[in-house]
Write a protein that holds these residues in place. Structure first.
Motif, PDB file in Angstrom:
ATOM      1  N   ARG A 128     -47.672 -47.309  20.583  1.00 30.43           N
ATOM      2  CA  ARG A 128     -46.271 -46.926  20.375  1.00 30.43           C
ATOM      3  C   ARG A 128     -45.463 -48.158  19.992  1.00 30.43           C
ATOM      4  O   ARG A 128     -44.655 -48.136  19.063  1.00 30.43           O
ATOM      5  CB  ARG A 128     -45.718 -46.317  21.660  1.00 30.43           C
ATOM      6  CG  ARG A 128     -44.248 -45.921  21.565  1.00 30.43           C
ATOM      7  CD  ARG A 128     -43.689 -45.596  22.927  1.00 30.43           C
ATOM      8  NE  ARG A 128     -42.333 -45.088  22.865  1.00 30.43           N
ATOM      9  CZ  ARG A 128     -41.341 -45.506  23.655  1.00 30.43           C
ATOM     10  NH1 ARG A 128     -41.574 -46.446  24.570  1.00 30.43           N
ATOM     11  NH2 ARG A 128     -40.133 -44.996  23.546  1.00 30.43           N
ATOM     12  N   HIS A 132     -43.678 -48.639  16.096  1.00 31.85           N
ATOM     13  CA  HIS A 132     -42.236 -48.833  15.932  1.00 31.85           C
ATOM     14  C   HIS A 132     -41.939 -50.204  15.324  1.00 31.85           C
ATOM     15  O   HIS A 132     -41.024 -50.348  14.504  1.00 31.85           O
ATOM     16  CB  HIS A 132     -41.528 -48.689  17.276  1.00 31.85           C
ATOM     17  CG  HIS A 132     -41.253 -47.266  17.654  1.00 31.85           C
ATOM     18  ND1 HIS A 132     -40.197 -46.550  17.129  1.00 31.85           N
ATOM     19  CD2 HIS A 132     -41.896 -46.422  18.503  1.00 31.85           C
ATOM     20  CE1 HIS A 132     -40.190 -45.330  17.640  1.00 31.85           C
ATOM     21  NE2 HIS A 132     -41.209 -45.225  18.478  1.00 31.85           N
ATOM     22  N   LEU A 135     -42.438 -50.138  11.607  1.00 32.26           N
ATOM     23  CA  LEU A 135     -41.307 -49.454  10.969  1.00 32.26           C
ATOM     24  C   LEU A 135     -40.069 -50.340  10.945  1.00 32.26           C
ATOM     25  O   LEU A 135     -39.441 -50.527   9.889  1.00 32.26           O
ATOM     26  CB  LEU A 135     -41.001 -48.152  11.715  1.00 32.26           C
ATOM     27  CG  LEU A 135     -39.740 -47.404  11.250  1.00 32.26           C
ATOM     28  CD1 LEU A 135     -39.911 -46.883   9.834  1.00 32.26           C
ATOM     29  CD2 LEU A 135     -39.418 -46.251  12.203  1.00 32.26           C
ATOM     30  N   GLU A 161     -41.266 -37.821  19.959  1.00 30.73           N
ATOM     31  CA  GLU A 161     -40.916 -39.104  19.335  1.00 30.73           C
ATOM     32  C   GLU A 161     -41.929 -39.489  18.264  1.00 30.73           C
ATOM     33  O   GLU A 161     -41.566 -39.936  17.171  1.00 30.73           O
ATOM     34  CB  GLU A 161     -40.860 -40.186  20.412  1.00 30.73           C
ATOM     35  CG  GLU A 161     -40.648 -41.588  19.878  1.00 30.73           C
ATOM     36  CD  GLU A 161     -40.847 -42.647  20.934  1.00 30.73           C
ATOM     37  OE1 GLU A 161     -41.643 -43.577  20.695  1.00 30.73           O
ATOM     38  OE2 GLU A 161     -40.222 -42.539  22.018  1.00 30.73           O
ATOM     39  N   LEU A 165     -41.661 -40.058  14.307  1.00 31.74           N
ATOM     40  CA  LEU A 165     -42.062 -41.324  13.689  1.00 31.74           C
ATOM     41  C   LEU A 165     -42.996 -41.084  12.508  1.00 31.74           C
ATOM     42  O   LEU A 165     -42.932 -41.776  11.489  1.00 31.74           O
ATOM     43  CB  LEU A 165     -42.740 -42.206  14.736  1.00 31.74           C
ATOM     44  CG  LEU A 165     -43.099 -43.626  14.308  1.00 31.74           C
ATOM     45  CD1 LEU A 165     -41.856 -44.413  13.941  1.00 31.74           C
ATOM     46  CD2 LEU A 165     -43.860 -44.343  15.415  1.00 31.74           C
ATOM     47  N   ARG A 168     -41.058 -40.588   9.476  1.00 31.43           N
ATOM     48  CA  ARG A 168     -40.245 -41.720   9.014  1.00 31.43           C
ATOM     49  C   ARG A 168     -41.059 -42.911   8.550  1.00 31.43           C
ATOM     50  O   ARG A 168     -40.546 -43.758   7.806  1.00 31.43           O
ATOM     51  CB  ARG A 168     -39.299 -42.169  10.142  1.00 31.43           C
ATOM     52  CG  ARG A 168     -38.242 -41.142  10.500  1.00 31.43           C
ATOM     53  CD  ARG A 168     -37.268 -41.691  11.525  1.00 31.43           C
ATOM     54  NE  ARG A 168     -37.886 -41.851  12.833  1.00 31.43           N
ATOM     55  CZ  ARG A 168     -37.772 -42.932  13.596  1.00 31.43           C
ATOM     56  NH1 ARG A 168     -37.077 -43.973  13.172  1.00 31.43           N
ATOM     57  NH2 ARG A 168     -38.348 -42.975  14.783  1.00 31.43           N
TER      58      ARG A 168
END
Length: 250
Positions: A128, A132, A135, A161, A165, A168
């Motif tokens: 995780r 992130h 990104l 979540e 993600l 995105r």
């Protein structure tokens, strides 16, 4: 270099699943907590006289944002002195002695191949963080497959979540699979069974009719049985041991 111990303050706790909690910890002595996605902290809990039996290490589930706050996601283990202390004797406002961040289970300097993040349970924490970070920092990458194994639908950590993600982050594929749910239909949007069949299937599809395997890196995080089997199967696909990175839990 041995890192110093410091005091962290629990500022928020949330129940994520029936036996899993998220803990947000602030380090008041620091303006910004610097770490690499995939690293862990070690907590010294007052559960034994001997230091070595008090220490518990947990992967950081959050990603670097310049603040002095980070998140841990922890599962309650039956008979586990460390997690029982955290679940039963730790509240918002409690102080914890800890050190870190530490560890070399981190992203490569340059992501030149596909990455497989293979995990079970709270082993999803470092991935995780990594996803992130990729990104947020606009890090160039190839395809990334987060293959997350758990038992039941209610055990799916960070589910909504990670669904978001996936929409995105181009090239990011979030694939949860459930070992104790009914076999899935093709249109159901989820998989059943264990993680191993999924990465094997993807690797074989990528290889196709080619004589050589598709370049990839494999990151494994979870319990020993899963990691041992994954290493065996990945090498059975033709990948070298150096392409496999692991973080063992328990």
């Amino acid at each position: 270099m041995v890192q110093p111990w410091q005091t962290g303050r629990v500022i928020r706790i949330e129940q994520e699943t029936p036996n899993t909690r998220r803990f947000w910890i602030q380090l008041p002595a620091m303006e910004s907590f610097q770490y690499k996605p995939g690293q862990f902290v070690t907590v010294d809990l007052p559960i034994h006289e001997k230091p070595g039996k008090r220490w518990r290490s947990y992967s950081i589930a959050s990603w670097p944002d310049g603040s002095n706050i980070f998140e841990l996601v922890i599962v309650l283990l039956e008979g586990g002195a460390g997690t029982e202390y955290l679940f039963n004797k730790t509240d918002v406002g409690s102080e914890l002695t800890l050190r870190g961040a530490q560890g070399v289970f981190v992203l490569p300097e340059v992501i030149s191949h596909d990455l497989f993040f293979i995990c079970t349970g709270t082993g999803i924490a470092p991935f995780r963080s990594m996803a992130h970070h990729i990104l947020n920092e606009h890090i160039p990458h190839k395809d990334i497959y987060l293959i997350f194994g758990c038992r039941k639908f209610g055990d799916r950590l960070y589910g909504e979540e990670l669904d978001s993600l996936q929409a995105r982050l181009p090239g990011f594929h979030y694939i949860p699979t459930f070992s104790r749910e009914a076999p899935a239909q093709a249109s159901s949007g989820y998989r059943t069974g264990y993680v191993h069949n999924i990465y094997e299937e993807i690797c074989l599809q990528k290889k196709g009719a080619e004589a050589t395997i598709h370049p990839a890196g494999f990151y494994l995080c979870g319990w020993k049985n899963m990691i041992d089997e994954a290493k065996r199967r990945i090498q059975g696909l033709g990948y070298e041991r150096k392409s496999i990175h692991q973080e063992l839990y328990g």
